[in-house]
Each structure stands twice: as structure tokens, then as C-alpha cells.
Design an enzyme around this catalytic site. Structure first.
Site, PDB file in Angstrom:
ATOM      1  CE  LYS A 154      -2.177  -1.123   3.859  1.00 35.86           C
ATOM      2  NZ  LYS A 154      -1.616  -2.441   4.246  1.00 35.86           N
ATOM      3  NE  ARG A 166       2.171  -5.265  11.342  1.00 37.67           N
ATOM      4  CZ  ARG A 166       3.306  -5.194  10.637  1.00 37.67           C
ATOM      5  NH1 ARG A 166       4.387  -5.820  11.040  1.00 37.67           N
ATOM      6  NH2 ARG A 166       3.332  -4.493   9.529  1.00 37.67           N
ATOM      7  NE  ARG A 178      -4.322  -1.644   9.927  1.00 37.30           N
ATOM      8  CZ  ARG A 178      -3.293  -1.135   9.243  1.00 37.30           C
ATOM      9  NH1 ARG A 178      -3.330   0.095   8.801  1.00 37.30           N
ATOM     10  NH2 ARG A 178      -2.235  -1.867   8.995  1.00 37.30           N
ATOM     11  NE  ARG A 222       7.350  -2.756   5.988  1.00 41.84           N
ATOM     12  CZ  ARG A 222       6.022  -2.570   5.887  1.00 41.84           C
ATOM     13  NH1 ARG A 222       5.502  -2.144   4.757  1.00 41.84           N
ATOM     14  NH2 ARG A 222       5.229  -2.824   6.895  1.00 41.84           N
ATOM     15  NE  ARG A 256       6.395  -0.518  10.165  1.00 39.28           N
ATOM     16  CZ  ARG A 256       5.288  -0.599   9.470  1.00 39.28           C
ATOM     17  NH1 ARG A 256       5.204  -0.023   8.280  1.00 39.28           N
ATOM     18  NH2 ARG A 256       4.235  -1.241   9.953  1.00 39.28           N
TER      19      ARG A 256
END
Ligand code: ADP
Length: 192
Positions: free
Chosen positions: A14, A146, A89, A128, A134
């Protein structure tokens, strides 16, 4: 206005596609995850609250997220349109967004949902995590949480837009350019 909800599980692409779309269609990009991370970096009260949820891979409570999002939208009175990335969400967030946009005299134009299978998502997120810094991308159990949260709380929000005839499913596997072309053609088609 052209208001797009870019939808999909964590790691679906996204953020990457938003960057390309805002440039091509001259939209304002609002990523709730980015706004939360900005607040965490600046040690705001909102950041402190959000961090306690994000570090575990859980959703920040609706009321907090909705208020924040509405305040962000109001910062751009001249916008030609928005890309909502990571919001809504939950169905409650989708309802709140509809009501809010209506009060501003506008509405969601379409939801574009990126489809990527679970194992590919986990691979992408761990990759990532190697350089994003992160915390929620480095631990596989948090990543899996998640994805579960997405399946249990977020995926249903698509029904809300489907009922309005605004839902479009897009294959999220391929090169960045291929995926961008798939997204753009739906936008162009819808905007004709
Ligand atoms: P990703 O799509 O990779 O999970 P995001 O940056 O969109 O990354 O979100 C990171 C985290 O921020 C989420 O796991 C959640 O804790 C919080 N968050 C972001 N958007 C929302 C939202 N709309 N509602 C509740 N929590 C959110």
C-alpha cells in the site's frame, strides 16, 4: 474529488503504490501508520498511546484513530482528493469516514484492494524489517498477529464498500510497475 481507499493486508504494498499514485493523480496521501510513527518519533501523547498497540501488532482504538484522521483531512482544504492508506481498518472506521466525508460534501470514490498470499506477505515484511527499523516488522510472531488482526477485524471493511459497488480487487503480486498499471487502469476507468 477522487478519494481512494487503498486496502490490503500488512505488506501488500500500500505504501509503495500510494507514492506512485499520489504523483500520477495529484492526490494527498494519508497513511495512518505513518502519522502514528511520526507521533512516536516526536514523543507526542498520541504517539505514546499508539506505540503500546503498534508494538504488539494490535489496532490503535477506533476513536483515537478516527479523530486523528479527521484532523489530518482538514489540513488539506485545497486537496483534489485523498489516498487513504491503512484506513479504514474496521467497519466502524469505514462508517465514520463515510459520515465525515459526507459532512465535507464528498465521498469515497473507490476501494482498491491488493491481494497477496500470506507466505509472500511474511517474506516481504521480514525483508522490510531488515532495514526499516520498524519493530513490528522484525518479529515473525508480531507479523503473524498483524495478519490475524487483518483477517479478523479489517477484511470485513471491504464488504462495506462492496455493498456500495466501490470495491475492486487487484492482484498485488508482480513488479511495482505492473501493479501500478493495474491500479491506475481501474482509477482511469472509474473516472471516465
Ligand atoms: P502495515 O500495513 O504494514 O501493517 P501500517 O503502517 O499501515 O503498516 O500500520 C502499522 C500499525 O499502525 C498497525 O499495526 C496498527 O497498530 C496501527 N494502525 C495503522 N492504521 C490504523 C488504523 N486505521 N486503525 C488502527 N490502528 C492502525
Amino acid at each position: 474529488m477522487l478519494n481512494i481507499v487503498l486496502f490490503g493486508p500488512p505488506g501488500a504494498g500500500k505504501g509503495t503504490q500510494s507514492e506512485k499514485l499520489v504523483e500520477a493523480f495529484k492526490l494527498v496521501h494519508l497513511s495512518t501508520g505513518d502519522i502514528f510513527r511520526y507521533n512516536i518519533k516526536n514523543n507526542t501523547e498520541l504517539g505514546l498511546l499508539a506505540k503500546s498497540y503498534m508494538d504488539k501488532g494490535n489496532l490503535v482504538p477506533d476513536e483515537v484513530t478516527i479523530n486523528m484522521l479527521e484532523a489530518e483531512v482538514k489540513k488539506y482544504p485545497e486537496a483534489k482528493g485523498f489516498i487513504f492508506d491503512g484506513f479504514p481498518r474496521t467497519t466502524a472506521q469505514a462508517i465514520a469516514l463515510d459520515n465525515f466525508l459526507e459532512s465535507m460534501g464528498t465521498s469515497i470514490s473507490l476501494m482498491l484492494a491488493l491481494q497477496v498470499d500470506e507466505e509472500e506477505l511474511i517474506k516481504r515484511l521480514l525483508l522490510r524489517g531488515q532495514d526499516s527499523g520498524r519493530a513490528d516488522d522484525t518479529d515473525e510472531s508480531i507479523i503473524r498477529n498483524r495478519i490475524n488482526v487483518y483477517n479478523e477485524q479489517t477484511a470485513v471493511a471491504a464488504d462495506f464498500y462492496n455493498k456500495q459497488g466501490k470495491f475492486h480487487s487487484i492482484n498485488g503480486v508482480g513488479s511495482k510497475e505492473e501493479i501500478f498499471d493495474r491500479l491506475s487502469s481501474v482509477i482511469v476507468e472509474k473516472n471516465r
